[in-house]
Scaffold this motif. Structure first.
Motif, PDB file in Angstrom:
ATOM      1  N   LEU A  95     -45.460  14.665  35.504  1.00  0.00           N
ATOM      2  CA  LEU A  95     -44.054  14.467  35.319  1.00  0.00           C
ATOM      3  C   LEU A  95     -43.299  15.415  35.688  1.00  0.00           C
ATOM      4  N   VAL A  96     -43.316  16.810  35.607  1.00  0.00           N
ATOM      5  CA  VAL A  96     -42.655  17.948  36.049  1.00  0.00           C
ATOM      6  C   VAL A  96     -42.416  17.730  37.475  1.00  0.00           C
ATOM      7  N   ALA A  97     -43.545  17.464  38.186  1.00  0.00           N
ATOM      8  CA  ALA A  97     -43.357  17.274  39.821  1.00  0.00           C
ATOM      9  C   ALA A  97     -42.322  16.477  40.332  1.00  0.00           C
ATOM     10  N   TYR A  98     -42.049  15.572  39.482  1.00  0.00           N
ATOM     11  CA  TYR A  98     -41.154  14.313  39.973  1.00  0.00           C
ATOM     12  C   TYR A  98     -40.001  14.274  39.004  1.00  0.00           C
ATOM     13  N   SER A  99     -39.843  15.352  38.200  1.00  0.00           N
ATOM     14  CA  SER A  99     -38.365  15.339  37.238  1.00  0.00           C
ATOM     15  C   SER A  99     -37.295  16.234  38.115  1.00  0.00           C
ATOM     16  N   PHE A 100     -36.247  15.851  37.276  1.00  0.00           N
ATOM     17  CA  PHE A 100     -34.983  16.421  38.289  1.00  0.00           C
ATOM     18  C   PHE A 100     -35.412  18.008  38.104  1.00  0.00           C
ATOM     19  N   ASN A 101     -35.160  18.942  39.167  1.00  0.00           N
ATOM     20  CA  ASN A 101     -35.038  20.127  39.164  1.00  0.00           C
ATOM     21  C   ASN A 101     -36.606  20.787  38.712  1.00  0.00           C
ATOM     22  N   HIS A 102     -37.562  19.811  38.587  1.00  0.00           N
ATOM     23  CA  HIS A 102     -38.631  20.343  37.994  1.00  0.00           C
ATOM     24  C   HIS A 102     -38.613  21.050  36.707  1.00  0.00           C
ATOM     25  N   GLN A 103     -37.652  20.403  35.769  1.00  0.00           N
ATOM     26  CA  GLN A 103     -37.505  20.922  34.410  1.00  0.00           C
ATOM     27  C   GLN A 103     -38.015  20.393  33.460  1.00  0.00           C
ATOM     28  N   ILE A 104     -38.594  21.053  32.336  1.00  0.00           N
ATOM     29  CA  ILE A 104     -39.065  20.481  31.432  1.00  0.00           C
ATOM     30  C   ILE A 104     -38.144  20.474  29.903  1.00  0.00           C
ATOM     31  N   ARG A 105     -37.879  18.979  29.707  1.00  0.00           N
ATOM     32  CA  ARG A 105     -36.843  18.739  28.560  1.00  0.00           C
ATOM     33  C   ARG A 105     -37.502  18.096  27.574  1.00  0.00           C
ATOM     34  N   PHE A 106     -37.506  18.286  26.431  1.00  0.00           N
ATOM     35  CA  PHE A 106     -37.709  17.067  25.082  1.00  0.00           C
ATOM     36  C   PHE A 106     -36.729  16.908  24.161  1.00  0.00           C
ATOM     37  N   ASN A 107     -36.428  15.618  23.794  1.00  0.00           N
ATOM     38  CA  ASN A 107     -35.620  15.539  22.984  1.00  0.00           C
ATOM     39  C   ASN A 107     -35.986  15.765  21.381  1.00  0.00           C
ATOM     40  N   ASN A 108     -35.192  15.601  20.427  1.00  0.00           N
ATOM     41  CA  ASN A 108     -35.427  16.061  19.063  1.00  0.00           C
ATOM     42  C   ASN A 108     -36.626  15.343  18.546  1.00  0.00           C
ATOM     43  N   LYS A 109     -36.995  14.102  19.161  1.00  0.00           N
ATOM     44  CA  LYS A 109     -38.440  13.426  18.799  1.00  0.00           C
ATOM     45  C   LYS A 109     -39.773  13.873  19.511  1.00  0.00           C
ATOM     46  N   HIS A 110     -39.353  15.061  20.169  1.00  0.00           N
ATOM     47  CA  HIS A 110     -40.509  15.400  21.192  1.00  0.00           C
ATOM     48  C   HIS A 110     -40.876  14.590  22.068  1.00  0.00           C
ATOM     49  N   GLU A 111     -39.866  13.716  22.818  1.00  0.00           N
ATOM     50  CA  GLU A 111     -40.236  13.092  23.704  1.00  0.00           C
ATOM     51  C   GLU A 111     -39.646  13.601  25.069  1.00  0.00           C
ATOM     52  N   ASN A 113     -37.892  13.881  28.146  1.00  0.00           N
ATOM     53  CA  ASN A 113     -36.505  13.268  28.554  1.00  0.00           C
ATOM     54  C   ASN A 113     -36.020  13.403  29.847  1.00  0.00           C
ATOM     55  N   ASN A 114     -36.417  14.369  30.690  1.00  0.00           N
ATOM     56  CA  ASN A 114     -35.866  14.872  31.837  1.00  0.00           C
ATOM     57  C   ASN A 114     -35.900  13.822  32.812  1.00  0.00           C
ATOM     58  N   PRO A 115     -34.573  13.580  33.530  1.00  0.00           N
ATOM     59  CA  PRO A 115     -34.550  12.569  34.458  1.00  0.00           C
ATOM     60  C   PRO A 115     -35.329  12.664  35.651  1.00  0.00           C
ATOM     61  N   PHE A 116     -35.377  11.733  36.584  1.00  0.00           N
ATOM     62  CA  PHE A 116     -36.042  11.613  37.651  1.00  0.00           C
ATOM     63  C   PHE A 116     -35.487  12.430  38.696  1.00  0.00           C
ATOM     64  N   GLY A 117     -36.337  13.297  39.500  1.00  0.00           N
ATOM     65  CA  GLY A 117     -35.603  13.829  40.583  1.00  0.00           C
ATOM     66  C   GLY A 117     -35.468  13.345  42.240  1.00  0.00           C
ATOM     67  N   ARG A 118     -34.774  12.336  41.974  1.00  0.00           N
ATOM     68  CA  ARG A 118     -34.633  11.603  43.241  1.00  0.00           C
ATOM     69  C   ARG A 118     -34.395  12.238  44.512  1.00  0.00           C
ATOM     70  N   GLU A 119     -35.145  11.894  45.495  1.00  0.00           N
ATOM     71  CA  GLU A 119     -34.971  12.490  46.956  1.00  0.00           C
ATOM     72  C   GLU A 119     -35.204  14.197  46.861  1.00  0.00           C
ATOM     73  N   ARG A 120     -35.587  14.578  45.713  1.00  0.00           N
ATOM     74  CA  ARG A 120     -35.670  16.165  45.483  1.00  0.00           C
ATOM     75  C   ARG A 120     -37.021  16.670  45.125  1.00  0.00           C
ATOM     76  N   SER A 121     -37.793  15.836  44.130  1.00  0.00           N
ATOM     77  CA  SER A 121     -38.731  16.335  43.594  1.00  0.00           C
ATOM     78  C   SER A 121     -40.150  15.258  43.616  1.00  0.00           C
ATOM     79  N   SER A 122     -41.251  16.165  43.840  1.00  0.00           N
ATOM     80  CA  SER A 122     -42.489  15.305  44.224  1.00  0.00           C
ATOM     81  C   SER A 122     -43.626  16.549  44.254  1.00  0.00           C
ATOM     82  N   PHE A 123     -44.600  15.702  44.160  1.00  0.00           N
ATOM     83  CA  PHE A 123     -46.061  16.796  44.342  1.00  0.00           C
ATOM     84  C   PHE A 123     -46.261  16.957  45.670  1.00  0.00           C
ATOM     85  N   ASN A 124     -45.647  18.112  46.444  1.00  0.00           N
ATOM     86  CA  ASN A 124     -45.618  18.124  47.670  1.00  0.00           C
ATOM     87  C   ASN A 124     -46.604  19.245  47.974  1.00  0.00           C
TER      88      ASN A 124
END
Length: 269
Positions: A95-111, A113-124
């Motif tokens: 998930l982190v590999a493909y998330s925006f700026n490779h960030q780790i974010r959880f909401n208050n429910k511990h879900e 919730n970091n958005p997609f890293g379009r055109e920037r993030s991948s398992f390269n």
């Protein structure tokens, strides 16, 4: 940072380990990595106990199953929903590999919730090489991963040849990437004071520590940190290039630029 650490460290404790970039490069008999984000620690423990072959196979299987790419946002969202339901630790890495700026974010429910890293993030390829190096390192070194809040850690076992490193959220520069929350605890003045008191207690026991922080940023000053340094006469290294030949007072008085500092009570000669 590591050139500023003492040599011959028995146990190195990284209280806010995050990506483990500091501790993994320290020459110490044992390294304790801690972060209050329990899902991150679960990931590290899975990387430590799983074979490299199994880890890479799992990653490739997830990429194939969800058709993860630089552009497939729907696949990313479907996989994110799967992780939040199943909680497979290795899935967090994907998930982190493909998330925006490779960030780790959880909401208050511990879900997650970091958005997609379009055109920037991948398992390269570069990320794959770094993963392989990290997995090999934590298998070869004497390491331990824990998930305590910083003020709940038991540091009573440490001795004068051990060292504690802290890179906490920065009180005057907090943003989505470093607010210390990520669905867990936040960071405020009381947290800052509590951490500095812990470092003072290490000093009283003759145990070395290092603190990464920010003194000034965009006209704001961390007065709590500044007064603590002044009162205790701790050594300050200004890490910004513009402060290479500056003293503490000149850096402290100029609030127009960011003054990143490393504060320590033990200086390697």
């Amino acid at each position: 940072m590591s050139p500023l650490f003492p040599k011959n460290i028995n146990t190195f404790v990284d209280i806010f380990c995050g990506g483990c970039n500091v501790g993994i490069n320290v020459d110490a008999g044992k390294v304790i990595f801690n972060d209050n984000l329990i899902y991150l620690i679960d990931l590290y423990n899975s990387l430590r106990t799983s074979s490299l072959e199994d880890i890479l196979a799992h990653i490739e299987e997830r990429i194939s199953t969800y058709n993860l790419s630089l552009t497939n946002e729907e696949g990313y969202k479907a996989f994110r929903a799967h992780y939040n339901e199943v909680r497979n630790p290795l899935d967090l890495f994907v998930l982190v590999a493909y998330s925006f700026n490779h960030q780790i974010r959880f909401n208050n429910k511990h879900e997650f919730n970091n958005p997609f890293g379009r055109e920037r993030s991948s398992f390269n390829p570069s990320m794959k090489v770094n993963l392989q190096r990290f997995v090999n390192a934590i298998k070869q070194k004497d390491v331990k991963f824990t998930s305590f809040n910083f003020d709940d850690m038991d540091l009573s076992f440490l001795g004068i040849n051990d060292y504690v490193y802290c890179d906490p959220p920065y009180l005057i520069t907090t943003g989505s990437y470093n607010d210390g929350r990520r669905g867990f605890t936040g960071w405020d003045k009381s947290s800052e004071i509590k951490l500095l008191e812990i470092l003072d207690s290490l000093q009283s026991r003759g145990i070395g520590f290092g603190l990464s922080n920010v003194l000034t940023h965009k006209g704001k000053t961390n007065s709590i940190l500044a007064e603590w340094i002044k009162d205790n006469h701790y050594k300050v290294y200004h890490l910004s290039k513009s402060y290479k030949n500056s003293n503490y007072q000149s850096a402290f008085n100029d609030g127009n630029i960011t003054d990143e500092v490393f504060v320590t009570n033990k200086i390697e000669v």
